[in-house]
Design a protein around this motif. Structure first.
Motif, PDB file in Angstrom:
ATOM      1  N   LYS A   1       0.924  -1.327   0.035  1.00 45.65           N
ATOM      2  CA  LYS A   1      -0.265   0.013   0.035  1.00 45.65           C
ATOM      3  C   LYS A   1       0.870   1.229  -0.090  1.00 45.65           C
ATOM      4  O   LYS A   1       1.720   1.350   0.786  1.00 45.65           O
ATOM      5  N   LEU A   2       0.555   2.241  -0.676  1.00 46.91           N
ATOM      6  CA  LEU A   2       1.294   3.650  -0.712  1.00 46.91           C
ATOM      7  C   LEU A   2       0.425   4.601  -0.796  1.00 46.91           C
ATOM      8  O   LEU A   2      -0.685   4.768  -1.632  1.00 46.91           O
ATOM      9  N   ARG A   3       0.296   5.588  -0.029  1.00 44.68           N
ATOM     10  CA  ARG A   3      -0.495   6.661   0.390  1.00 44.68           C
ATOM     11  C   ARG A   3       0.308   7.726  -0.624  1.00 44.68           C
ATOM     12  O   ARG A   3       1.348   8.351  -0.130  1.00 44.68           O
ATOM     13  N   ILE A   4      -0.424   8.468  -1.392  1.00 47.64           N
ATOM     14  CA  ILE A   4      -0.037   9.566  -2.297  1.00 47.64           C
ATOM     15  C   ILE A   4      -1.006  10.731  -1.588  1.00 47.64           C
ATOM     16  O   ILE A   4      -1.966  10.492  -1.663  1.00 47.64           O
ATOM     17  N   PRO A   5      -0.300  11.856  -1.405  1.00 49.09           N
ATOM     18  CA  PRO A   5      -1.001  13.027  -0.995  1.00 49.09           C
ATOM     19  C   PRO A   5      -1.668  13.710  -2.144  1.00 49.09           C
ATOM     20  O   PRO A   5      -1.423  13.695  -3.232  1.00 49.09           O
ATOM     21  N   ALA A   6      -2.684  14.640  -1.520  1.00 48.30           N
ATOM     22  CA  ALA A   6      -3.237  15.315  -2.367  1.00 48.30           C
ATOM     23  C   ALA A   6      -2.556  16.376  -2.978  1.00 48.30           C
ATOM     24  O   ALA A   6      -1.605  16.825  -2.356  1.00 48.30           O
ATOM     25  N   GLY A   7      -2.844  16.824  -4.334  1.00 48.59           N
ATOM     26  CA  GLY A   7      -1.998  17.508  -5.389  1.00 48.59           C
ATOM     27  C   GLY A   7      -0.501  17.000  -5.591  1.00 48.59           C
ATOM     28  O   GLY A   7       0.193  17.808  -5.908  1.00 48.59           O
ATOM     29  N   THR A   8      -0.861  15.601  -5.769  1.00 46.65           N
ATOM     30  CA  THR A   8       0.623  15.089  -6.303  1.00 46.65           C
ATOM     31  C   THR A   8       0.667  15.257  -7.709  1.00 46.65           C
ATOM     32  O   THR A   8       0.026  15.009  -8.495  1.00 46.65           O
ATOM     33  N   PRO A   9       1.861  15.766  -8.143  1.00 44.33           N
ATOM     34  CA  PRO A   9       2.145  16.215  -9.399  1.00 44.33           C
ATOM     35  C   PRO A   9       2.379  15.084 -10.343  1.00 44.33           C
ATOM     36  O   PRO A   9       3.011  13.869  -9.738  1.00 44.33           O
ATOM     37  N   ASN A  10       2.322  15.125 -11.553  1.00 45.86           N
ATOM     38  CA  ASN A  10       2.859  13.861 -12.449  1.00 45.86           C
ATOM     39  C   ASN A  10       4.387  13.455 -12.456  1.00 45.86           C
ATOM     40  O   ASN A  10       5.077  14.603 -12.299  1.00 45.86           O
ATOM     41  N   GLY A  11       4.932  12.357 -12.285  1.00 44.71           N
ATOM     42  CA  GLY A  11       6.198  12.357 -12.285  1.00 44.71           C
ATOM     43  C   GLY A  11       6.840  12.176 -10.941  1.00 44.71           C
ATOM     44  O   GLY A  11       7.929  11.634 -10.730  1.00 44.71           O
ATOM     45  N   ARG A  12       6.176  12.278  -9.700  1.00 44.86           N
ATOM     46  CA  ARG A  12       6.731  12.433  -8.618  1.00 44.86           C
ATOM     47  C   ARG A  12       7.189  10.789  -8.240  1.00 44.86           C
ATOM     48  O   ARG A  12       6.276   9.957  -8.545  1.00 44.86           O
ATOM     49  N   THR A  13       8.104  11.029  -7.431  1.00 46.39           N
ATOM     50  CA  THR A  13       8.727   9.531  -6.860  1.00 46.39           C
ATOM     51  C   THR A  13       8.655   9.467  -5.687  1.00 46.39           C
ATOM     52  O   THR A  13       8.912  10.216  -4.816  1.00 46.39           O
ATOM     53  N   PHE A  14       7.941   8.176  -5.189  1.00 48.29           N
ATOM     54  CA  PHE A  14       7.991   8.074  -3.698  1.00 48.29           C
ATOM     55  C   PHE A  14       8.873   6.629  -3.296  1.00 48.29           C
ATOM     56  O   PHE A  14       9.042   5.872  -4.218  1.00 48.29           O
ATOM     57  N   ARG A  15       9.368   6.497  -2.188  1.00 49.94           N
ATOM     58  CA  ARG A  15      10.274   5.498  -1.958  1.00 49.94           C
ATOM     59  C   ARG A  15       9.536   4.554  -0.907  1.00 49.94           C
ATOM     60  O   ARG A  15       9.098   4.923   0.130  1.00 49.94           O
ATOM     61  N   VAL A  16       9.776   3.104  -1.332  1.00 47.49           N
ATOM     62  CA  VAL A  16       9.109   2.260  -0.307  1.00 47.49           C
ATOM     63  C   VAL A  16      10.391   1.496   0.049  1.00 47.49           C
ATOM     64  O   VAL A  16      10.966   0.827  -0.572  1.00 47.49           O
ATOM     65  N   ARG A  17      10.787   1.551   1.388  1.00 49.21           N
ATOM     66  CA  ARG A  17      11.840   0.855   1.936  1.00 49.21           C
ATOM     67  C   ARG A  17      11.925  -0.651   2.016  1.00 49.21           C
ATOM     68  O   ARG A  17      10.584  -1.227   2.126  1.00 49.21           O
ATOM     69  N   GLY A  18      12.862  -1.164   1.657  1.00 54.40           N
ATOM     70  CA  GLY A  18      13.200  -2.526   1.836  1.00 54.40           C
ATOM     71  C   GLY A  18      12.770  -3.308   0.826  1.00 54.40           C
ATOM     72  O   GLY A  18      12.276  -4.748   0.727  1.00 54.40           O
TER      73      GLY A  18
ATOM     74  N   LEU B   1      11.424   2.370  -5.982  1.00 54.54           N
ATOM     75  CA  LEU B   1      11.033   3.838  -6.158  1.00 54.54           C
ATOM     76  C   LEU B   1       9.932   3.572  -7.174  1.00 54.54           C
ATOM     77  O   LEU B   1       9.959   3.164  -8.277  1.00 54.54           O
ATOM     78  N   VAL B   2       9.003   4.402  -6.732  1.00 52.93           N
ATOM     79  CA  VAL B   2       7.583   4.512  -7.343  1.00 52.93           C
ATOM     80  C   VAL B   2       7.206   5.819  -7.880  1.00 52.93           C
ATOM     81  O   VAL B   2       7.094   6.710  -7.136  1.00 52.93           O
ATOM     82  N   SER B   3       7.096   5.810  -9.253  1.00 55.17           N
ATOM     83  CA  SER B   3       6.910   7.142  -9.705  1.00 55.17           C
ATOM     84  C   SER B   3       5.503   7.279 -10.451  1.00 55.17           C
ATOM     85  O   SER B   3       4.902   6.169 -11.187  1.00 55.17           O
ATOM     86  N   VAL B   4       4.749   8.171 -10.219  1.00 60.78           N
ATOM     87  CA  VAL B   4       3.197   8.265 -10.452  1.00 60.78           C
ATOM     88  C   VAL B   4       3.062   8.804 -11.858  1.00 60.78           C
ATOM     89  O   VAL B   4       3.850   9.696 -12.271  1.00 60.78           O
ATOM     90  N   GLU B   5       2.151   8.140 -12.775  1.00 59.31           N
ATOM     91  CA  GLU B   5       1.904   8.840 -14.006  1.00 59.31           C
ATOM     92  C   GLU B   5       0.440   9.327 -14.000  1.00 59.31           C
ATOM     93  O   GLU B   5      -0.293   8.282 -13.956  1.00 59.31           O
ATOM     94  N   VAL B   6       0.328  10.389 -13.977  1.00 58.19           N
ATOM     95  CA  VAL B   6      -1.089  10.838 -13.903  1.00 58.19           C
ATOM     96  C   VAL B   6      -2.019  10.696 -15.364  1.00 58.19           C
ATOM     97  O   VAL B   6      -1.094  11.076 -16.045  1.00 58.19           O
TER      98      VAL B   6
END
Length: 376
Positions: A306-323, A336-341
């Motif tokens: 599960k990954l929580r993305i905050p409101a207003g996340t721009p296209n291409g932002r990268t989140f890190r899931v440890r381990g 490394l999770v990059s979102v594509e809107v």
């Protein structure tokens, strides 16, 4: 490989490169020749097998800076007048054959600090040459580790004469001219003395009167085999793995050479890699990016997190899931999770009307105004 190979074989011509070719050009040329003539692609084709073997020998020398330098120096040294004899029992394969693996490279080592065909391990001993193989594995296999078969071709002691180079029932004799040293001293320019191959035995130190009919006095024979190699978890594309003692056999009690396996990792349809981190691009809807959401993200081992993305996340932002990245020994990288809107290509009339109402409500300024202002 013997000194005969070093002085008579043009390794540059075998790979189809110039003598000033860069390392990357040599590497690329070898892969092309090896791919076109690999025994697995041409079963039973002796000519293709021979071309593959010659290319492997050439790459073994030209890809090693020290061996390449010595090879160039030795060919330059003897190209002026020295030539291997040909024909009959006095041929080059007889003169420089492998009783105990000693050959002209023993002598040439006196000039350049060591022979080119293998590492010296003691008086009269020579380590076997290193050989190289290449394997292709899947992305998942690279992550988990796997065992693969690597097809290799190398030179081993002739099965008929057991490496002596002499016909069964006979044996080489010590050269009477140099007393087995393989060298003789000459005066260069009347100033200093240099060693050169013995005129009688050609530098071998031994004379073979009756050469083996199988190897014609060389004492060596090509051997094809498949070696099971363990590829460790976390291996990267282009990484070379050294398997100690799995190269060409040593001579006269010398250690065997090593096998170097070049690993090619096929791309995955979902995941990429950045060092020890895995990368993945995950699509999210416009509403999820604008309002925030909790989404499921796939993992390499199966399942999801599960990954929580905050409101207003721009296209291409990268989140890190440890381990959740590449595991190498006791260390594990991250995911490394990059979102594509995702912008909808079609809308219902009601959805389009709601979006217009949204645009009127927030009354956003022109996002390109500052850019346009700078160009005026």
């Amino acid at each position: 490989m013997s000194a005969k190979d070093w002085l008579e074989k043009d390794y540059y011509k075998i790979l189809g490169v110039s003598k000033d070719a860069k390392p990357e050009q040599i590497k690329k040329a070898f892969r092309k020749v090896a791919r076109e003539n690999h025994p697995d692609q041409h079963p039973g084709d002796k000519k293709a097998e021979q071309r593959f073997k010659e290319a492997s020998e050439a790459n073994d020398v030209l890809s090693d800076p020290q061996k390449r330098r010595e090879y160039d120096e030795q060919r330059s040294l003897f190209s002026g007048g020295f030539r291997f004899p040909r024909g009959g029992g006095s041929g080059a394969s007889d003169v420089f054959s492998g009783m105990g693996g000693g050959d002209l490279s023993d002598l040439l080592g006196n000039f350049f600090g060591g022979g080119g065909s293998g590492r010296r391990s003691g008086r009269g001993q020579r380590a076997g040459a290193d050989i190289e193989g290449e394997v292709s594995i899947s992305f998942q296999q690279a992550m988990d580790g796997t065992t693969v078969g690597v097809h290799t071709i190398s030179e081993e002691a002739c099965p008929t004469c057991h490496g002596t180079g002499a016909k069964t029932g006979t044996a080489p004799r010590v050269c009477p001219a140099c007393q087995g040293s393989g060298t003789e001293q000459t005066t260069a320019g009347g100033v200093f003395q240099v060693s050169q191959p013995c005129h009688e035995c050609g530098g071998r130190g031994l004379v073979i009167d009756d050469p083996c009919t199988t190897c014609h006095g060389s004492g060596r024979a090509a051997s094809s085999r498949t070696i099971q190699v363990r590829i460790p978890a976390g291996v990267a594309d282009g990484q070379r793995i050294r398997i100690k003692g799995k190269g060409s056999p040593g001579s006269n009690g010398g250690p065997d050479g090593d096998l170097y396996v070049l690993v090619r990792v096929r791309p995955d349809k979902v995941f990429g890699r950045s060092g020890d981190d895995l990368t993945v691009q995950v699509p999210v809807s416009f509403a999820e990016a604008a309002l925030g959401a909790e989404i499921d993200v796939p993992t390499m081992g199966g399942g999801s997190v599960k990954l929580r993305i905050p409101a207003g996340t721009p296209n291409g932002r990268t989140f890190r899931v440890r381990g959740r990245g590449v595991t190498k020994g006791s260390k594990t990288g991250d995911l490394l999770v990059s979102v594509e809107v995702q912008v909808p290509s079609t809308m219902s009339p009601a959805a389009a009307e709601a979006l217009r109402a949204y645009a009127d409500t927030i009354a956003e300024p022109n996002p390109r105004a500052e850019m346009l202002g700078r160009k005026r």
